[in-house]
Design a protein around this motif. Sequence first.
Motif, PDB file in Angstrom:
ATOM      1  N   UNK A 278      13.402 123.406  54.541  1.00  0.00           N
ATOM      2  CA  UNK A 278      13.730 122.021  54.208  1.00  0.00           C
ATOM      3  C   UNK A 278      13.335 121.644  52.783  1.00  0.00           C
ATOM      4  N   UNK A 279      12.209 122.167  52.308  1.00  0.00           N
ATOM      5  CA  UNK A 279      11.741 121.799  50.974  1.00  0.00           C
ATOM      6  C   UNK A 279      12.682 122.289  49.875  1.00  0.00           C
ATOM      7  N   UNK A 280      13.543 123.249  50.193  1.00  0.00           N
ATOM      8  CA  UNK A 280      14.543 123.704  49.232  1.00  0.00           C
ATOM      9  C   UNK A 280      15.884 123.013  49.435  1.00  0.00           C
ATOM     10  N   UNK A 281      16.299 122.806  50.685  1.00  0.00           N
ATOM     11  CA  UNK A 281      17.660 122.291  50.887  1.00  0.00           C
ATOM     12  C   UNK A 281      17.718 120.772  51.034  1.00  0.00           C
ATOM     13  N   UNK A 282      16.599 120.114  51.354  1.00  0.00           N
ATOM     14  CA  UNK A 282      16.596 118.656  51.410  1.00  0.00           C
ATOM     15  C   UNK A 282      16.452 118.087  50.013  1.00  0.00           C
ATOM     16  N   UNK A 294       9.837 117.925  40.024  1.00  0.00           N
ATOM     17  CA  UNK A 294      10.412 119.057  40.730  1.00  0.00           C
ATOM     18  C   UNK A 294      11.855 118.769  41.142  1.00  0.00           C
ATOM     19  N   UNK A 295      12.688 119.796  41.056  1.00  0.00           N
ATOM     20  CA  UNK A 295      14.045 119.748  41.584  1.00  0.00           C
ATOM     21  C   UNK A 295      14.137 120.798  42.687  1.00  0.00           C
ATOM     22  N   UNK A 296      15.244 120.804  43.412  1.00  0.00           N
ATOM     23  CA  UNK A 296      15.422 121.875  44.395  1.00  0.00           C
ATOM     24  C   UNK A 296      16.895 122.180  44.586  1.00  0.00           C
ATOM     25  N   UNK A 297      17.156 123.158  45.449  1.00  0.00           N
ATOM     26  CA  UNK A 297      18.523 123.646  45.631  1.00  0.00           C
ATOM     27  C   UNK A 297      19.440 122.537  46.136  1.00  0.00           C
TER      28      UNK A 297
END
Length: 443
Positions: A278-282, A294-297
């Motif tokens: 979740x920390x990558x796709x949310x 921070x950014x994510x996928x």
Amino acid sequence: MLDTDQARIRAKALPLTDEASLDPLMDRIGDARYVLLGEASHGTADYYRVRAVLTRRLIEEKGFSFVAVEGDWPDCQAVHCSVVGAPGASEDPGEVLADFRRWPTWMWGNTDVVAFTRWLRRHNEQRPAGHRVGFFGLDVYSLWESLHAVLAHLREHDPDRVEHALEAYRCFEPYTEDPQSYALATRYVPEGCEPQVVSLLTELRRQAAQAAAPDGSLAEFAARQNAEVLAGAERYYRAMLDSGPDSWNIRDHHMTDTLDRLMDHYGPDAKAVVWEHNTHIGDARATDMADTGMVNVGQLVRERHMGAGVVLVGFGSHSGTVIAADAWGEVPRVMGVPPAHAGSLEDLLHRALPGERALFVFPHVQFQRPPASGRGEWYHEEHGHRAIGVVYRPRFESVANYVPTVLAERYDAFCYLDCTHALTPLHPLAAESREEQTWPVGV
């Protein structure tokens, strides 16, 4: 009698009981080309199983092209070769997964991933060779494995350029495949091996562009991708020494860039399913991750491809069991997941839906908080949302395990599974590793 919060939640909840109960989510996905499926831990069987059921439907009913996961490119390329029936590849992807050695092995070396990849191979056997569904790793950690893969490719296909790759190999060789030793050395020689890596990457990018692989072969693409991993990993390990968001952002940019390359490789009609935490796709913009830079996928895919259709699906549970370890590199074990903290998202959902499973599908995302006066929908309010990494200490679960989240902005849909169970690893013992992850721990 239900209180107001519980009544509002139950009014939005759709029963999640069988494969057909995913129909509202399939309708929400529609013609989207990017579907990102999360998990609240890397050690929960229920998340893997719901993802697998949904992914099978996306492949069979909507023609999705490949599955991309939070795993290493070289290891997952071996799985890909097995599921598409490549010449010389293992006929059983379970054998390939059992050979995964990078800690935490249970993330992909588990019985649920074996079941899915065996299904994928059977599915692909009914399809023409050029239209089989792939399985790829997006992550950045495999510095040495990718370097060895580049050397092997050049020795077989382009021996005149082997010396070019050996320059990078000789630069890394003194660090005996220990990323922390390399990272520490860059304190004294800041550029590290970057010049050799960039030179190698530039050459392989040029070769890949010239090859164009008209037969759909992955050979040149994989060689270039291993060089991209090498470049990303070199930057990642150097950035690890500094506090701040840089190492996390390097990793998630790399994973998103890899996804983009895969989509380009598969062509204009390609569709991708992504499996990550979740920390990558949310979407990071709907959490406190954004406050720290921070950014994510999930955020990057939305920003780059919203016009092509992007659907982000999160997962969560209130209690149960999970596979995790007490410290990085240690032997994993089954741990109890305590009831979620009072006031958290999971606590809120549990009080409304005790013992139940539910699907929530939200209106199309708009990054705008409800006004301070008046009460918005519960899914537009901020609540702590639990995240369990590969390192977990249930007795000392703290605020660090909860990411402040506006649910309907972070995800397009959410699967709530009240009580969940640990997955079954293929390896009961963990391999030794000197690598460490950046915050959030082990996700």
